[in-house]
Design a protein around this motif. Structure first.
Motif, PDB file in Angstrom:
ATOM      1  N   GLU A  48       0.019  30.430   1.508  1.00 32.94           N
ATOM      2  CA  GLU A  48      -0.313  29.008   1.544  1.00 32.94           C
ATOM      3  C   GLU A  48       0.730  28.179   0.789  1.00 32.94           C
ATOM      4  O   GLU A  48       1.261  28.621  -0.228  1.00 32.94           O
ATOM      5  CB  GLU A  48      -1.676  28.860   0.848  1.00 32.94           C
ATOM      6  N   GLU A  49       0.990  26.978   1.293  1.00 33.27           N
ATOM      7  CA  GLU A  49       1.854  26.039   0.574  1.00 33.27           C
ATOM      8  C   GLU A  49       1.078  25.508  -0.632  1.00 33.27           C
ATOM      9  O   GLU A  49      -0.144  25.301  -0.528  1.00 33.27           O
ATOM     10  CB  GLU A  49       2.195  24.840   1.475  1.00 33.27           C
ATOM     11  N   GLU A  51       0.839  22.553  -1.782  1.00 31.55           N
ATOM     12  CA  GLU A  51       0.155  21.289  -1.480  1.00 31.55           C
ATOM     13  C   GLU A  51      -1.170  21.542  -0.755  1.00 31.55           C
ATOM     14  O   GLU A  51      -2.172  20.883  -1.027  1.00 31.55           O
ATOM     15  CB  GLU A  51       1.037  20.375  -0.604  1.00 31.55           C
ATOM     16  N   ALA A  52      -1.166  22.505   0.170  1.00 29.10           N
ATOM     17  CA  ALA A  52      -2.388  22.815   0.915  1.00 29.10           C
ATOM     18  C   ALA A  52      -3.441  23.402  -0.036  1.00 29.10           C
ATOM     19  O   ALA A  52      -4.631  23.066   0.039  1.00 29.10           O
ATOM     20  CB  ALA A  52      -2.078  23.815   2.030  1.00 29.10           C
ATOM     21  N   PHE A  53      -2.987  24.243  -0.947  1.00 25.80           N
ATOM     22  CA  PHE A  53      -3.907  24.830  -1.927  1.00 25.80           C
ATOM     23  C   PHE A  53      -4.517  23.735  -2.800  1.00 25.80           C
ATOM     24  O   PHE A  53      -5.731  23.691  -3.026  1.00 25.80           O
ATOM     25  CB  PHE A  53      -3.158  25.850  -2.794  1.00 25.80           C
ATOM     26  N   GLN A  55      -4.930  20.655  -2.171  1.00 21.09           N
ATOM     27  CA  GLN A  55      -5.863  19.838  -1.393  1.00 21.09           C
ATOM     28  C   GLN A  55      -7.212  20.547  -1.238  1.00 21.09           C
ATOM     29  O   GLN A  55      -8.270  19.954  -1.405  1.00 21.09           O
ATOM     30  CB  GLN A  55      -5.267  19.585  -0.018  1.00 21.09           C
ATOM     31  N   ARG A  56      -7.132  21.838  -0.927  1.00 21.86           N
ATOM     32  CA  ARG A  56      -8.364  22.643  -0.791  1.00 21.86           C
ATOM     33  C   ARG A  56      -9.117  22.670  -2.115  1.00 21.86           C
ATOM     34  O   ARG A  56     -10.336  22.591  -2.160  1.00 21.86           O
ATOM     35  CB  ARG A  56      -7.966  24.086  -0.426  1.00 21.86           C
TER      36      ARG A  56
END
Ligand SMILES: [Fe+2]
Length: 239
Positions: A48-49, A51-53, A55-56
């Motif tokens: 995972e990137e 940023e995606a982490f 956000q999650r």
């Protein structure tokens, strides 16, 4: 008391599978006099990137916060203060990540770092030196006792020589085999931080209270006192 390594955030990883379970785990923490909990879901850069982490993590935290807000005021007041963090799996070149500060615990520059479970090599150590020397981030080595069976003692000593905070899991104090490993580390002159690394309410529960009781009973006053001092120093950095 602070629990700085937990998998309580709902549906983030192999920890709490629902916000109801998250609330149960927080109640368990509170009943053991834990007043501050750092939420440290696993972060694997290979999957995972950052940023995606992040956000999650923000959405999961919001979901949990909404559940907490629905509780009666009195019950809400008894729950621990929550801080965000991550358990970051060591990855080559992680010293170059822009998101590194956002992965640190609370307001601190302490990064909970999970080392590989395969044999450590020189490359890993060099990159660890880069992380420490170049980024301003201080790694906290997660659950050092868990690496001891799979790594050479010289590797463990090299980790201790880094002079960074070392976290041991409360579960390690609850078995004879675990206590033997802990004593070996203490004998090497190591100070440590304690955290539950809880994943659920049953098989890997919040168990800081139980571990503290065992430390007071089976280890010296110096060990218990030193732990208390180290935990308060870290808490001040985080909150
Ligand atoms: Fe963990």
């Amino acid at each position: 008391m602070i629990d700085l390594h937990t998998h309580i955030l709902p549906k983030m990883d192999d920890g709490a599978s629902s916000s109801t379970l998250s609330l149960d785990m927080l109640r368990m923490e509170a009943s053991q006099r834990v007043d501050t909990v750092v939420l440290t879901p696993h972060f694997y850069r290979e999957e995972e990137e950052p940023e995606a982490f992040l956000q999650r993590r923000a959405s999961s935290f919001l979901r949990l916060q909404e559940r907490i807000d629905e509780l009666p005021k009195e019950e809400r007041g008894q729950l621990p203060t929550l801080l965000l963090g991550a358990e970051v799996a060591w990855t080559p070149n992680m010293d170059e990540w822009e998101a590194l500060p956002q992965l640190c615990m609370g307001k601190s520059s302490l990064l909970l770092l999970e080392l590989p479970f395969y044999p450590w090599d020189k490359g890993m150590f060099h990159q660890l030196y880069d992380l420490i020397g170049k980024t301003g981030v201080t790694p906290v080595i997660a659950h050092l006792e868990r690496y001891m069976r799979g790594q050479r003692w010289s590797g463990i000593q090299e980790i201790l020589a880094l002079g960074v905070p070392i976290q041991l899991s409360s579960g390690a104090f609850l078995t004879m085999g675990g206590r033997r490993l802990v004593r070996q580390l203490l004998h090497a002159g190591m100070g440590f931080l304690l955290a539950s690394d809880c994943h659920n309410a049953t098989t890997r529960p919040p168990n800081m209270g139980e571990a503290i009781a065992v430390i007071r009973k089976k280890f010296s006053k110096e060990v218990a006192g030193d732990l208390q001092r180290q935990m308060s120093v870290v808490k001040r950095q985080l909150v």
